[in-house]
Design an enzyme around this catalytic site. Sequence first.
Site, PDB file in Angstrom:
ATOM      1  N   ARG A 109      16.963  52.424 -27.778  1.00 15.22           N
ATOM      2  CA  ARG A 109      18.368  52.329 -27.318  1.00 15.22           C
ATOM      3  C   ARG A 109      19.172  51.750 -28.467  1.00 15.22           C
ATOM      4  NH1 ARG A 109      20.754  50.100 -21.705  1.00 15.22           N
ATOM      5  NH2 ARG A 109      20.178  52.233 -21.214  1.00 15.22           N
ATOM      6  N   HIS A 136      22.797  60.119 -23.271  1.00 15.24           N
ATOM      7  CA  HIS A 136      21.827  59.347 -22.480  1.00 15.24           C
ATOM      8  C   HIS A 136      20.935  60.352 -21.742  1.00 15.24           C
ATOM      9  CE1 HIS A 136      20.001  56.065 -20.543  1.00 15.24           C
ATOM     10  NE2 HIS A 136      20.980  55.582 -19.819  1.00 15.24           N
ATOM     11  N   GLN A 139      18.693  59.484 -18.620  1.00 12.21           N
ATOM     12  CA  GLN A 139      19.484  59.252 -17.414  1.00 12.21           C
ATOM     13  C   GLN A 139      19.744  60.579 -16.698  1.00 12.21           C
ATOM     14  OE1 GLN A 139      20.820  56.236 -16.031  1.00 12.21           O
ATOM     15  NE2 GLN A 139      21.094  57.703 -14.374  1.00 12.21           N
ATOM     16  N   ASP A 231      30.812  56.274 -14.032  1.00 14.57           N
ATOM     17  CA  ASP A 231      30.122  55.287 -14.881  1.00 14.57           C
ATOM     18  C   ASP A 231      31.167  54.243 -15.265  1.00 14.57           C
ATOM     19  OD1 ASP A 231      28.395  53.953 -16.619  1.00 14.57           O
ATOM     20  OD2 ASP A 231      28.617  55.410 -18.246  1.00 14.57           O
ATOM     21  N   CYS A 271      25.083  55.937 -12.820  1.00  8.98           N
ATOM     22  CA  CYS A 271      23.886  55.588 -13.594  1.00  8.98           C
ATOM     23  C   CYS A 271      23.531  54.116 -13.445  1.00  8.98           C
ATOM     24  CB  CYS A 271      24.096  55.954 -15.054  1.00  8.98           C
ATOM     25  SG  CYS A 271      25.515  55.122 -15.801  1.00  8.98           S
ATOM     26  N   ARG A 299      14.521  57.337 -12.521  1.00 12.64           N
ATOM     27  CA  ARG A 299      14.400  57.094 -13.961  1.00 12.64           C
ATOM     28  C   ARG A 299      12.917  57.006 -14.328  1.00 12.64           C
ATOM     29  NH1 ARG A 299      18.441  54.798 -16.979  1.00 12.64           N
ATOM     30  NH2 ARG A 299      17.025  55.280 -18.686  1.00 12.64           N
TER      31      ARG A 299
HETATM   32  N1   CP Z   1      21.423  53.376 -16.393  1.00 14.57           N
HETATM   33  C1   CP Z   1      20.874  52.621 -17.359  1.00 14.57           C
HETATM   34  O1   CP Z   1      20.510  53.115 -18.436  1.00 14.57           O
HETATM   35  O2   CP Z   1      20.719  51.318 -17.034  1.00 14.57           O
HETATM   36  P1   CP Z   1      20.325  50.131 -18.033  1.00 14.57           P
HETATM   37  O3   CP Z   1      21.470  49.945 -18.977  1.00 14.57           O
HETATM   38  O4   CP Z   1      20.105  48.952 -17.132  1.00 14.57           O
HETATM   39  O5   CP Z   1      19.081  50.524 -18.754  1.00 14.57           O
HETATM   40  N1  NVA Z   2      28.105  54.298 -20.602  1.00 15.75           N
HETATM   41  C1  NVA Z   2      27.319  53.110 -20.397  1.00 15.75           C
HETATM   42  C2  NVA Z   2      26.019  53.463 -19.763  1.00 15.75           C
HETATM   43  C3  NVA Z   2      25.138  52.292 -19.415  1.00 15.75           C
HETATM   44  C4  NVA Z   2      23.839  52.700 -18.828  1.00 15.75           C
HETATM   45  C5  NVA Z   2      27.118  52.403 -21.723  1.00 15.75           C
HETATM   46  O1  NVA Z   2      26.893  53.077 -22.745  1.00 15.75           O
HETATM   47  O2  NVA Z   2      27.197  51.176 -21.758  1.00 15.75           O
END
Ligand code: CP
Ligand code: NVA
Length: 313
Positions: A109, A136, A139, A231, A271, A299
């Site tokens: 990430r 993502h 997701q 989101d 998400c 997930r």
């Molecule tokens: N939806 C998602 O990726 O959640 P986290 O940021 O908690 O991993």
């Molecule tokens: N769009 C959000 C998604 C979190 C899972 C971010 O990037 O923070």
Amino acid sequence: MNLKGRHLLTLFDYTPEEIIYFLDLGDELKEEFNKHGGHPNRKPLKKSLGMMFEKTSTRTRVSFETGIWELGGQPLFLSFRDTQLVGTGESTSDTSQVLSRYLGGIMARVYKHKTLTDLAEHSSIPIINGLCDLYHPCQILADLQTIREHKGKLKGLKLVYVGDGNNVAQSLMIGCTKMGMDVTIVCPDDYKPDSEITEKVAKIAEKMGTKLEITKDVPAGVKDADVIYTDTWISMGDEAQKEIRLKAFKEYTVDKKLMSYAKNDAIFLHCLPAHRGYEVTDEVIDSKQSVVFDEAENRKHSQKAVMLALMRD
Ligand code: CP
Ligand code: NVA
């Protein structure tokens, strides 16, 4: 289908058939997990997964960590802060080559998509995108699994994403279009998805015979939706713009009124993490139409499918 050794950086790199393969395998693994009360007998992946995090996470970390363990492998949590990447400025390419000697796969990430492409370029093991500024993909595999569970199909459905044209919106556009779904993004003019990604998705939509629409008109955009998705308005990294974003999105809360423009049997996805009272109200996220916790559960199942398909011997 043989997907062994492939990276998963974006769903652009996967054909509709390959995405369906992930979804079918995810369903199979979910059934097996439930049948055995959470203790599947089969341990088909005795490998280690490095989990590199440059940003915080609840779902991604826990679902990958438990997922690899359930498959018979083991997770290694690697915060960027505690590695030499940040500590001594070791290069991404050296890090990637070293980790390839220890691990069976890496889930990362990161802030910038380029970090993932750099890792992938120098890695001999699969790199899996656990969220970046553009995409993502994991997701969206869980989202598609959840929609198919609740609607019995994907092709021909209309998904409407309301809010910021961010990483999640961009990956949804790709994944849903490849599944033959119509996609509408309802967002303010200044927060549209990336134009290059939109152009690429428009070409896929043309090929698949589906519609891709971007509009700021909430009632018209939401009309006839089978799936409503939202989101956060303030993604990780956007915190400095909090005040202007709260203003820009104030007409875009998914509330009961907005849901009333969709089909009566529309489902609601997010998400997570959700910011209740901002992008969604309590009465929507806690309603019968909301499937957000099935989505979060999926997930793990869909990512087990990804790990098994890419990391298998
Ligand atoms: N939806 C998602 O990726 O959640 P986290 O940021 O908690 O991993
Ligand atoms: N769009 C959000 C998604 C979190 C899972 C971010 O990037 O923070």
